[in-house]
Design a protein around this motif. Structure first.
Motif, PDB file in Angstrom:
ATOM      1  N   GLY A 126       0.809  -1.130  -0.028  1.00 53.91           N
ATOM      2  CA  GLY A 126       0.185   0.018   0.019  1.00 53.91           C
ATOM      3  C   GLY A 126       0.615   1.378   0.078  1.00 53.91           C
ATOM      4  O   GLY A 126       0.655   2.093   0.007  1.00 53.91           O
ATOM      5  N   ASP A 127       1.857   1.421  -0.116  1.00 60.82           N
ATOM      6  CA  ASP A 127       3.088   1.822   0.250  1.00 60.82           C
ATOM      7  C   ASP A 127       2.452   2.743  -1.113  1.00 60.82           C
ATOM      8  O   ASP A 127       2.557   1.767  -1.678  1.00 60.82           O
ATOM      9  N   ILE A 128       3.202   4.215  -1.294  1.00 57.98           N
ATOM     10  CA  ILE A 128       3.742   4.823  -2.852  1.00 57.98           C
ATOM     11  C   ILE A 128       5.306   5.187  -2.667  1.00 57.98           C
ATOM     12  O   ILE A 128       6.019   4.834  -2.127  1.00 57.98           O
ATOM     13  N   VAL A 129       5.808   4.704  -4.466  1.00 55.20           N
ATOM     14  CA  VAL A 129       6.977   5.165  -4.737  1.00 55.20           C
ATOM     15  C   VAL A 129       7.082   5.515  -5.673  1.00 55.20           C
ATOM     16  O   VAL A 129       6.281   6.054  -7.352  1.00 55.20           O
ATOM     17  N   THR A 130       8.188   6.950  -5.748  1.00 52.33           N
ATOM     18  CA  THR A 130       8.021   7.451  -6.984  1.00 52.33           C
ATOM     19  C   THR A 130       9.592   6.947  -7.347  1.00 52.33           C
ATOM     20  O   THR A 130      10.622   7.675  -6.646  1.00 52.33           O
ATOM     21  N   GLU A 160      -0.512   0.284  -8.788  1.00 52.53           N
ATOM     22  CA  GLU A 160      -1.759   1.622  -9.267  1.00 52.53           C
ATOM     23  C   GLU A 160      -0.698   2.573  -9.923  1.00 52.53           C
ATOM     24  O   GLU A 160       0.148   3.046  -9.533  1.00 52.53           O
ATOM     25  N   ILE A 161      -1.354   2.464 -10.912  1.00 53.91           N
ATOM     26  CA  ILE A 161      -0.076   3.778 -12.033  1.00 53.91           C
ATOM     27  C   ILE A 161      -0.555   4.774 -11.550  1.00 53.91           C
ATOM     28  O   ILE A 161      -1.254   5.804 -12.289  1.00 53.91           O
ATOM     29  N   LEU A 162      -0.560   6.377 -10.581  1.00 49.68           N
ATOM     30  CA  LEU A 162      -0.574   7.291 -10.362  1.00 49.68           C
ATOM     31  C   LEU A 162      -0.655   8.559 -11.217  1.00 49.68           C
ATOM     32  O   LEU A 162      -1.212   9.551 -11.229  1.00 49.68           O
ATOM     33  N   ASP A 163       0.596   8.615 -11.561  1.00 50.23           N
ATOM     34  CA  ASP A 163       1.298   9.704 -12.065  1.00 50.23           C
ATOM     35  C   ASP A 163       2.783   9.594 -12.832  1.00 50.23           C
ATOM     36  O   ASP A 163       3.591   8.245 -12.926  1.00 50.23           O
ATOM     37  N   VAL A 164       2.990   9.706 -14.228  1.00 47.46           N
ATOM     38  CA  VAL A 164       3.832   9.873 -14.631  1.00 47.46           C
ATOM     39  C   VAL A 164       3.720  10.703 -15.661  1.00 47.46           C
ATOM     40  O   VAL A 164       3.294  11.464 -16.066  1.00 47.46           O
ATOM     41  N   VAL A 208      -0.440   4.099 -18.791  1.00 45.36           N
ATOM     42  CA  VAL A 208      -0.566   5.355 -19.218  1.00 45.36           C
ATOM     43  C   VAL A 208      -1.098   5.106 -17.136  1.00 45.36           C
ATOM     44  O   VAL A 208      -1.758   4.996 -16.336  1.00 45.36           O
ATOM     45  N   ALA A 209      -0.762   6.808 -16.438  1.00 46.83           N
ATOM     46  CA  ALA A 209      -1.753   7.163 -15.969  1.00 46.83           C
ATOM     47  C   ALA A 209      -2.792   7.056 -15.589  1.00 46.83           C
ATOM     48  O   ALA A 209      -3.641   6.877 -16.540  1.00 46.83           O
ATOM     49  N   GLY A 210      -3.569   6.610 -14.601  1.00 45.31           N
ATOM     50  CA  GLY A 210      -4.932   6.124 -13.763  1.00 45.31           C
ATOM     51  C   GLY A 210      -5.160   3.925 -14.413  1.00 45.31           C
ATOM     52  O   GLY A 210      -6.427   4.104 -14.267  1.00 45.31           O
ATOM     53  N   SER A 211      -3.611   3.641 -15.118  1.00 44.95           N
ATOM     54  CA  SER A 211      -3.908   1.859 -15.133  1.00 44.95           C
ATOM     55  C   SER A 211      -3.772   1.504 -13.633  1.00 44.95           C
ATOM     56  O   SER A 211      -2.864   2.073 -12.821  1.00 44.95           O
ATOM     57  N   VAL A 212      -3.747   0.473 -14.069  1.00 45.49           N
ATOM     58  CA  VAL A 212      -3.416  -0.131 -13.016  1.00 45.49           C
ATOM     59  C   VAL A 212      -2.978  -1.757 -13.243  1.00 45.49           C
ATOM     60  O   VAL A 212      -3.696  -2.354 -14.783  1.00 45.49           O
ATOM     61  N   LEU A 213      -1.550  -2.188 -12.729  1.00 46.84           N
ATOM     62  CA  LEU A 213      -1.423  -3.264 -14.266  1.00 46.84           C
ATOM     63  C   LEU A 213      -0.776  -4.546 -12.724  1.00 46.84           C
ATOM     64  O   LEU A 213      -0.746  -3.774 -11.059  1.00 46.84           O
ATOM     65  N   TYR A 214      -1.064  -5.560 -13.168  1.00 48.63           N
ATOM     66  CA  TYR A 214      -1.596  -6.768 -12.115  1.00 48.63           C
ATOM     67  C   TYR A 214      -0.398  -7.543 -12.726  1.00 48.63           C
ATOM     68  O   TYR A 214      -0.376  -8.193 -13.672  1.00 48.63           O
ATOM     69  N   LEU A 269       3.912   5.057  -8.315  1.00 48.00           N
ATOM     70  CA  LEU A 269       3.395   4.490  -7.893  1.00 48.00           C
ATOM     71  C   LEU A 269       2.640   3.590  -6.583  1.00 48.00           C
ATOM     72  O   LEU A 269       3.096   3.654  -5.357  1.00 48.00           O
ATOM     73  N   ARG A 270       1.537   3.494  -6.813  1.00 48.61           N
ATOM     74  CA  ARG A 270       0.961   2.388  -5.305  1.00 48.61           C
ATOM     75  C   ARG A 270       0.409   1.507  -5.174  1.00 48.61           C
ATOM     76  O   ARG A 270       0.360   0.901  -6.244  1.00 48.61           O
ATOM     77  N   ILE A 271       1.894   0.324  -4.686  1.00 53.09           N
ATOM     78  CA  ILE A 271       2.489  -0.947  -4.700  1.00 53.09           C
ATOM     79  C   ILE A 271       1.472  -1.896  -3.853  1.00 53.09           C
ATOM     80  O   ILE A 271       1.741  -1.020  -2.415  1.00 53.09           O
ATOM     81  N   ASP A 272       0.908  -2.539  -4.153  1.00 53.32           N
ATOM     82  CA  ASP A 272      -0.150  -3.531  -2.774  1.00 53.32           C
ATOM     83  C   ASP A 272       0.534  -4.706  -3.508  1.00 53.32           C
ATOM     84  O   ASP A 272       0.090  -4.657  -4.602  1.00 53.32           O
ATOM     85  N   VAL A 273      -0.155  -5.571  -2.225  1.00 55.82           N
ATOM     86  CA  VAL A 273      -0.550  -6.949  -2.574  1.00 55.82           C
ATOM     87  C   VAL A 273      -1.391  -7.618  -2.254  1.00 55.82           C
ATOM     88  O   VAL A 273      -2.417  -7.316  -1.107  1.00 55.82           O
TER      89      VAL A 273
END
Length: 337
Positions: free
Chosen positions: A31-35, A92-96, A181-187, A224-228
């Motif tokens: 759930g942490d955010i990584v730039t 979760e791609i918050l911004d690019v 792009v920003a707004g998408s989510v990758l699994y 990116l917000r990275i979760d499990v």
């Protein structure tokens, strides 16, 4: 929830390899955010135009590291606490954002979609206006930037050893999917403890296919917000945008890649609705879009865009239509490395 930042240095990148044995450069909680900041290009691909700013960290990487076995400089890996094999990483791609004021494009004889048509190397540099979000080609055509990371990846299975960063697979890798792009989510599937997530291969823009070998390669900054997702398994990498679910397939043979992506799409529909496989197959033909992702990464990529509106409506049950469910074989073997 913490917010972390990683800048590319010789100690925080790996060049050309995907490997479960790589040491993480950062540990985070789910759930942490990584730039994450990236750089792109070898010493020979860096711009020599005095109007362009080549970052000193890129030069430091050139002087310290060497590409092996692939060409991509990847920032990471990031260790996600609690991620174990069998889980799924949710990115979760918050911004690019565009990071550099230049990019490059390459043609190599023997590579790309037309390997025999162009017999000379070509390297061109393009000027990027980060504020305007535009890219100027050397021949005067202005392109609108749509930045995304060509590579987002978890580590491959330890038994697979060190893999070339060029080839996509079950771990993600060199997807080159311009929908991310920003707004998408990758699994992405988790194959090792901590997942070991990395990203790079920044693209300022790219067309479906990436036909000549590269897009507009450049440095990016992604948040990116990275979760499990614990115990969550799907068929290899998949994604979603605000409007679509995206199934993906990869193979050296384009038709096999298409079939893998389509089987994954059918699985995604049947998993989320009451439709049978045969109904889902028909629905894909009626309303989903099958697109070429890229044709240049040894394993070609196909993705299927499934409108979310189709899944938000209560579907008919199989017995109402009298359809007989048909077994759809798994696409996992087609997308594994």
């Amino acid at each position: 929830m913490a917010h972390h930042e990683i800048f590319p240095t010789p100690k925080s990148v790996h060049w050309g390899s995907l490997d479960a044995s790589l040491a993480p450069v950062l540990e985070i909680e789910p759930g942490d955010i990584v730039t994450l900041h990236s750089v792109s290009g070898s010493a020979g691909e860096a711009s020599t135009d005095p109007a362009h700013f080549v970052r000193p960290e890129l030069r430091d990487i050139h002087e310290t590291l060497s590409p092996s076995p692939g060409p991509h400089i990847l920032t990471g890996p990031v260790f996600v606490r609690g991620a174990t094999p069998g889980d799924t990483l949710r990115i979760e791609i918050l911004d690019v954002k565009l990071r550099d004021d230049w990019g490059f494009n390459v043609i190599r004889p023997g590579k790309g979609a037309l390997p025999d048509d162009f017999v000379e190397d070509q390297l061109i540099h393009l000027t990027i206006d980060r504020e305007a979000g535009t890219i100027m080609t050397p021949w005067g055509i202005e392109l609108r930037a749509k930045p995304f990371f060509g590579i987002m990846t978890t580590a491959p299975r330890p038994d697979d050893g060190c893999l070339n960063s060029i080839v996509p697979g079950y771990f993600g890798g060199n997807l080159d999917n311009r929908e991310l792009v920003a707004g998408s989510v990758l699994y992405l599937p988790v194959s090792v403890e901590g997942a070991l997530f990395s990203a790079g291969d920044g693209h300022a823009t790219q067309g479906d296919g990436e036909v000549c070998l590269t897009a507009v390669e450049t440095g990016l900054t992604g948040t990116l917000r990275i979760d499990v997702l614990k115990g969550k398994r799907d068929l290899g990498p998949y994604a979603e945008t605000p409007d679509h679910l995206i199934a993906m397939g990869f193979d050296e043979n384009m038709e096999a890649a298409m079939q893998a992506a389509l089987r994954a799409a059918i699985h995604m529909i049947t998993d989320r609705t009451e439709l049978t496989p045969v109904q889902s197959y028909s629905l894909c033909s009626m309303a989903a879009d099958v697109r070429i992702t890229q044709v240049v990464n040894i394993r070609k990529g196909i993705h299927v865009l499934i409108p979310k509106t189709l899944l938000s409506r209560k579907p008919f049950k199989a017995d109402i239509l009298g359809a007989i469910p048909r077994t759809v074989s798994s696409a996992s073997s087609a997308i594994d490395a």
